[in-house]
Scaffold this motif. Structure first.
Motif, PDB file in Angstrom:
ATOM      1  N   ASN A 174       0.812  -1.214   0.000  1.00 12.44           N
ATOM      2  CA  ASN A 174       0.000   0.000   0.000  1.00 12.44           C
ATOM      3  C   ASN A 174       0.852   1.273   0.000  1.00 12.44           C
ATOM      4  N   HIS A 175       2.173   1.084  -0.175  1.00 20.28           N
ATOM      5  CA  HIS A 175       3.110   2.215  -0.275  1.00 20.28           C
ATOM      6  C   HIS A 175       2.988   3.165   0.917  1.00 20.28           C
ATOM      7  N   LEU A 176       2.835   2.581   2.118  1.00 22.23           N
ATOM      8  CA  LEU A 176       2.728   3.398   3.327  1.00 22.23           C
ATOM      9  C   LEU A 176       4.104   3.946   3.701  1.00 22.23           C
ATOM     10  N   ILE A 177       4.162   5.233   4.003  1.00 22.66           N
ATOM     11  CA  ILE A 177       5.391   5.858   4.476  1.00 22.66           C
ATOM     12  C   ILE A 177       5.044   6.843   5.585  1.00 22.66           C
ATOM     13  N   PHE A 178       6.056   7.263   6.315  1.00 19.86           N
ATOM     14  CA  PHE A 178       5.869   8.297   7.329  1.00 19.86           C
ATOM     15  C   PHE A 178       5.908   9.670   6.652  1.00 19.86           C
TER      16      PHE A 178
END
Length: 252
Positions: A174-178
């Motif tokens: 889901n291409h989650l990043i901070f």
């Protein structure tokens, strides 16, 4: 050989504390993990210390930024390097109990869940614990309840990343990043985004992480930037929940 859990430890000018953090990881009862230490361009002897550990332990991987980008970028760097099935985070000036890793790995093995939490000790620099641990409680909850616990300003869940372990494939797919435009509450935004993508959540209040509240930390410094970050973070959380709710309705 891939390890089950990738631990991402971020560090910036923590030469006085980083050895305690790493030593607590070395002392884990379950060794099925690797450790990625990301230094965000420290100006003290932090890099020298972590490089010495890297030379002595083949499961420690050190990455050093050439510029100071902030904790969000450091965590993103760690995520890009991680290859464990599961992932968690430790701050370089904190430390963990010997069964920290065992706690996460055993529950993921026993239960069909996509996030596991643990409790924590909130300590000052003298070792005095501010929060009280009462009775040991566990529960498996759904998205609504875990989001409620994540955005609460009290309790044993909250918005932190260091008292949680995640399924890395959910983050990656889901291409989650901070969020790199936030210096505060970036972890809460990440947790809410993750929660809207996962299903079952195992909440455990057993304190296994030692969070040291230091006088010079960003959360203890009041500034207009902090007020701005809190507002932006809350807006991002609101938008994430609104979009998730809309997507759920579209599926019906």
């Amino acid at each position: 050989m891939k390890k089950k859990l990738s631990i991402i430890m971020t560090a910036y000018n923590v030469a006085d504390y980083i050895s305690s953090a790493i030593d607590s990881v070395i002392a884990q009862t379950n060794q099925d993990f690797d450790l990625i230490i990301v230094d965000d361009c420290s100006t003290d002897s932090t890099q020298e210390i972590i490089r010495s550990y890297e030379r002595n332990y083949d499961w420690i991987d050190v990455v050093c930024h050439t510029e100071n980008f902030g904790v969000s970028t450091a965590r993103n760097t760690g995520l890009a390097k991680a290859d464990g099935e599961l992932v968690t985070f430790i701050d370089g000036d904190d430390w963990v109990e010997p069964n920290y890793v065992e706690h996460f790995l055993s529950i993921f093995e026993q239960e069909n869940v996509q996030m596991v939490t643990c409790g924590f000790f909130n300590e000052n620099e003298n070792g005095k614990v501010k929060n009280k641990f009462t009775k040991h409680k566990t529960s498996i909850v759904g998205r609504d309840e875990v989001v409620k616990q994540i955005i609460k300003m009290t309790g044993t869940v909250m918005g932190y990343t260091w008292n949680k372990a995640y399924v890395r494939s959910i983050i990656e797919e889901n291409h989650l990043i901070f969020q790199t435009d936030l210096d505060l509450m970036e972890d809460q935004v990440f947790n809410v985004e993750y929660a809207t993508l996962a299903k079952n959540f195992y909440l455990d209040n057993q304190p296994l992480y030692h969070y040291i509240s230091r006088k010079d930390s960003i959360t203890n410094r009041f500034a207009m930037e902090n007020v701005r970050d809190i507002g932006v973070a809350r807006l991002k959380v609101h938008r994430t929940l609104k979009e998730s709710s809309r997507n759920e309705k579209d599926k019906i």
